[in-house]
Design a protein around this motif. Structure first.
Motif, short mmCIF file in Angstrom:
data_model
loop_
_atom_site.label_atom_id
_atom_site.label_comp_id
_atom_site.label_asym_id
_atom_site.label_seq_id
_atom_site.Cartn_x
_atom_site.Cartn_y
_atom_site.Cartn_z
N PRO A 100 75.83 55.97 30.87
CA PRO A 100 76.83 56.92 31.33
C PRO A 100 77.04 58.03 30.30
CG PRO A 100 77.60 54.67 31.63
CD PRO A 100 76.34 54.60 30.81
N CYS A 101 77.65 59.12 30.72
CA CYS A 101 77.85 60.24 29.80
C CYS A 101 78.78 59.89 28.65
CB CYS A 101 78.43 61.44 30.57
SG CYS A 101 77.18 62.53 31.27
N PHE A 312 85.36 58.07 21.40
CA PHE A 312 84.52 58.35 22.55
C PHE A 312 83.42 59.31 22.15
CE2 PHE A 312 89.03 58.23 24.26
CZ PHE A 312 89.03 56.87 24.47
N GLY A 313 82.18 58.99 22.55
CA GLY A 313 81.04 59.84 22.28
C GLY A 313 80.27 60.12 23.55
N ILE A 314 79.16 60.83 23.40
CA ILE A 314 78.35 61.25 24.55
C ILE A 314 76.92 60.73 24.37
CG2 ILE A 314 77.45 63.23 25.84
CD1 ILE A 314 79.82 64.86 24.79
N PRO A 321 76.73 67.54 28.98
CA PRO A 321 77.42 67.29 27.72
C PRO A 321 78.64 68.17 27.50
CG PRO A 321 75.32 68.41 27.35
CD PRO A 321 75.33 68.00 28.78
N ASP A 322 78.61 69.42 27.98
CA ASP A 322 79.77 70.29 27.80
C ASP A 322 80.97 69.76 28.56
OD1 ASP A 322 79.18 73.34 26.55
OD2 ASP A 322 77.41 72.17 27.10
N ALA A 323 80.75 69.35 29.80
CA ALA A 323 81.85 68.78 30.58
C ALA A 323 82.33 67.48 29.97
CB ALA A 323 81.39 68.55 32.03
#
Length: 422
Positions: A100-101, A312-314, A321-323
């Motif tokens: 997940p993102c 929280f990370g991406i 990634p911007d959203a």
């Protein structure tokens, strides 16, 4: 630093996650597959996190909803897994390139997963996230190779929880900032009587490292490599083990009981416990005595402790990634962190939310102690194989505390078995 809310996090192992990530180099570099879709201002995102039950799910969903409140085109769907299973699952997802993102990440485990996560520094600059709005130790603790990998929601330096009623009954003064190891040892010995002990310990990584740091200044890693056989670390660990094996100011540690330390303290059987502020409000609800907190006692170079926390990370596989970053900014903004603090679910990493936590804690000395401990704290930086290290520390550290093997032998065994992969 959970399978239950952050306040009750346990530093358990998830060896499968590390094994799953050994094949991860850079996970495709950024925007491959994944569960995020859309533009910077419009996206349906998924957030993987550790969830302790229905109430926990509802509380964290409100955090996710803050992203949609702030950005009408962004939605965040929360997917929960209990703490014990979270790390193996997220490791597999990250290694597959289909994560997940948005990823929940704990500072002590970051090194094992950082390669599969997106560095956030450029996004922080682009969207104006101010690092000075957060506690510095945990911002540093969520970095890898100098790059920010996650934005924290909670943090906290390790401190002493103590039973004020037991201290008063024994005629022992309440510990305050500046108290020494000699003060601590005298108090612990006086409080060890009638089947009760002055302290309760465990071989957990964060506790062991914090005691060793204040006792001798040693840290478990040196230049990124495991350093458990360093003479200063051995000396500090031996003193810590002696609390149980020779000084008898702490009870023997049963193997396979991760709740022993907390249960021993909250039941009133031990007068002191090293813990993090994330557990304080939950502990208040469990005890039947007046609860106090104090900094870890000062060794030769003063009171020294470690900070841990989560954020929280991406994932590198995120398509938006911007959203995702805008969602994380909302999820770590003052409003949701104030709500978490008021409910006792986290000691907030954002300084503006601290007052809500202190109000909920209702302990007069809390602010002075936490501020003092934070000033004398650094993040516990770990190695990529830290899951294995902690597993070995739990196993052989228990034997060392209980006097079954010498402390230096326990550390050498851990170093030999895990050191090559650090």
């Amino acid at each position: 630093m959970k399978g239950t809310p952050a306040r009750a996090r346990r530093w358990l192992t998830a060896a499968g996650a590390v094994l799953a990530l050994t094949a991860v180099a850079a996970c495709g570099g950024g925007n491959g597959g994944g569960s995020g879709s859309g533009s910077a201002d419009k996206a349906d995102l998924t957030w993987q996190f550790w969830i302790g039950g229905t109430a926990d799910q509802a509380a964290w969903q409100k955090v996710a909803d803050q992203a949609h409140t702030d950005h009408s085109g962004i939605t965040v769907k929360l997917q929960g897994t209990d703490w014990n299973n979270y790390w193996s699952k997220i490791g597999t997802l990250l290694a597959s390139g289909k994560a997940p993102c948005i990823i929940g990440m704990q500072s002590l485990r970051l090194a094992s997963y950082a390669n599969a996560m997106l560095p956030l520094d450029d996004l922080m600059k682009k969207y104006g996230l101010k690092t000075e709005d957060f506690d510095k130790p945990i911002m540093d603790g969520l970095k890898s190779d100098g790059k920010q990998v996650a934005i924290p929601y909670d943090s906290g330096p390790m401190v002493i929880f103590y039973n004020k009623d037991e201290f008063k009954a024994a005629g022992v003064p309440d510990p305050k900032p500046g108290w020494t190891m000699a003060d601590f040892e005298a108090a612990a010995k006086k409080l060890t009587t009638g089947g009760r002990t002055g302290l309760v310990t465990s071989p957990g990584d964060l506790g062991v490292a914090s005691w060793v740091r204040t006792l001798t200044g040693a840290e478990p890693l040196a230049d990124g490599k495991l350093n458990l056989t360093d003479s200063k670390f051995v000396d500090g660990f031996t003193t810590y083990a002696n609390f149980v094996r020779t000084d008898k100011i702490a009870p023997q540690v049963p193997s396979g009981n991760s709740d022993f330390e907390t249960t021993q303290f909250t039941s009133g059987k031990s007068a002191m416990q090293l813990n993090g502020p994330w557990s304080l409000i939950d502990t208040l609800g469990k005890v039947k005595f007046n609860l106090g907190i104090a900094p870890i006692p000062a060794g030769p170079d003063g009171s020294k402790t470690f900070t841990a926390g989560s954020g929280f990370g991406i994932s590198r596989s995120c398509k938006s990634p911007d959203a995702a970053f805008q969602a994380i900014m909302s999820m770590t903004s003052e409003k949701p962190l104030t709500t978490l603090a008021s409910a006792g679910r986290a000691y907030p990493a954002r300084t503006a939310a601290h007052p809500a936590w202190f109000t909920a804690a209702k302990i007069p000395e809390a602010k002075e102690v936490i501020d003092y401990a934070s000033q004398n704290s650094v993040p516990l930086i770990t190695s990529k194989n830290w899951v294995q290290v902690n597993d070995l520390l739990t196993r052989f550290g228990t034997q060392a505390l209980n006097g079954e093997i010498p402390p230096d032998q326990a550390l050498k065994t851990i170093q030999d078995q895990a050191g090559a992969g650090s």
